[in-house]
Design an enzyme around this catalytic site. Structure first.
Site, PDB file in Angstrom:
ATOM      1  N   HIS A   1       2.278  20.401  41.496  1.00 53.04           N
ATOM      2  CA  HIS A   1       3.044  19.149  41.502  1.00 53.04           C
ATOM      3  C   HIS A   1       4.161  19.168  40.456  1.00 53.04           C
ATOM      4  CE1 HIS A   1      -0.442  16.712  43.574  1.00 53.04           C
ATOM      5  NE2 HIS A   1       0.152  17.573  44.375  1.00 53.04           N
TER       6      HIS A   1
ATOM      7  N   CYS B   1      17.925  20.720  38.757  1.00 57.00           N
ATOM      8  CA  CYS B   1      19.205  20.273  39.298  1.00 57.00           C
ATOM      9  C   CYS B   1      19.105  20.222  40.817  1.00 57.00           C
ATOM     10  CB  CYS B   1      20.296  21.245  38.869  1.00 57.00           C
ATOM     11  SG  CYS B   1      21.890  20.869  39.620  1.00 57.00           S
TER      12      CYS B   1
ATOM     13  N   GLY C   1     -12.076  17.022  38.174  1.00 54.77           N
ATOM     14  CA  GLY C   1     -11.318  15.840  37.755  1.00 54.77           C
ATOM     15  C   GLY C   1     -10.235  15.399  38.718  1.00 54.77           C
TER      16      GLY C   1
ATOM     17  N   ARG D   1       6.166   8.941  30.342  1.00 52.28           N
ATOM     18  CA  ARG D   1       5.022   9.838  30.560  1.00 52.28           C
ATOM     19  C   ARG D   1       5.160  11.101  29.695  1.00 52.28           C
ATOM     20  NH1 ARG D   1       1.050  10.257  33.969  1.00 52.28           N
ATOM     21  NH2 ARG D   1       1.935  11.791  35.378  1.00 52.28           N
TER      22      ARG D   1
ATOM     23  N   SER E   1      -9.592  13.064  42.440  1.00 53.87           N
ATOM     24  CA  SER E   1     -10.255  12.073  43.304  1.00 53.87           C
ATOM     25  C   SER E   1     -10.273  12.480  44.776  1.00 53.87           C
ATOM     26  CB  SER E   1      -9.559  10.715  43.159  1.00 53.87           C
ATOM     27  OG  SER E   1      -8.209  10.818  43.572  1.00 53.87           O
TER      28      SER E   1
END
Ligand code: APR
Length: 229
Positions: free
Chosen positions: A104, A112, A170, A55, A172
């Site tokens: 997030h 760590c 944008g 990603r 959901s």
């Protein structure tokens, strides 16, 4: 008029980064229990590290789009307070010149689990990476997994309580607590606007919904706000 904006994967879709739940989305290809939970990481850490390496590599080649730039323009030019909260772990808001609250986390950051130090993640993380602060090899991507508490919630709660306008772009409306922000802002008296490709799961809770691709709808909305409409 204070504006609080929440963005989701849809704002980065036209930069070539896949969303999670649309056709062909990340969670249609990967089992989120395996790659985005603390239990999955405990079972197979190498698989999780590889997933975020993939990603991170994809995101490294992505450029901000007209929606990111429009939001940066709004932050720079709007006369009153703007809080930009994002669920996205990419850094496209920052690349466009915005400051965003990453609830997030960010896959460009490593953390760590022994001493909680955070640092810029290498493009390819490894399980052998040592923490630059305590030297333990207990490092992980600095992203919030399912079952973990998102970051900056007290700060976000204050923004939602003091918003005059709440705008979700944008996303959901599937993942809480972010999906509940519209209810919180609305209860505090904010007007609520959804900007999305299609109505989200919580679209009925907004006062107004604007549908269409973010690269068209967001710049048009920003111009209206800056014109004082
Ligand atoms: N313009 C505007 N909206 C778009 C576009 C676009 N070009 N393309 C897709 N969308 C919309 C979709 O209609 C959908 O409602 O973006 C939304 C993306 O939804 P999700 O894939 O569920 O992404 P998001 O809401 O950000 O997910 C929330 O779930 O997996 C977790 O942690 C991850 O932060 C993520 C969270």
């Amino acid at each position: 008029m204070k504006i609080v904006i929440l963005t989701g994967a849809g704002v980065s879709a036209e930069s070539g980064l896949g969303t999670f739940r649309d056709k062909g989305g990340v969670w249609t290809k990967y089992d989120l229990q395996e790659v985005a939970t603390p239990e999955g990481f405990a079972r197979d850490p190498a698989k999780v590290i590889d997933f975020y390496n993939m990603r991170r590599r994809n995101a490294a080649g992505a450029k901000p789009n007209a929606a990111h730039f429009a939001l940066a323009k709004l932050q720079a030019e709007y006369a009153h307070e703007i809080a930009l909260i994002t669920q996205n772990v990419d850094s496209l808001h920052e690349a466009a010149g915005s400051e965003a609250i990453h609830m997030h986390g960010a896959h460009g950051q490593a953390r760590c689990t022994s001493c909680d130090a955070r640092w810029t993640a290498p493009l390819v993380m490894s399980l052998d990476d040592a923490c630059p602060t305590c030297s333990e090899t207990t490092t992980r991507p600095d992203v919030v997994w399912f079952g973990e508490v998102p970051l900056y919630l007290p700060e976000i709660a204050i923004h939602l309580r003091t918003a005059d306008l709440f705008v979700a772009i944008g996303t959901s409306g599937t993942v809480y607590p972010a999906a509940g922000f519209v209810a919180e802002a609305s209860q505090s008296g904010a007007k609520c606007l959804e900007i999305n490709l299609e109505p989200s799961n919580v679209a009925g809770q907004f006062d107004e919904v604007i549908l269409g691709p973010a690269t068209e709808t967001v710049p048009a909305w920003v111009e209206r706000v800056l014109a004082g409409d």
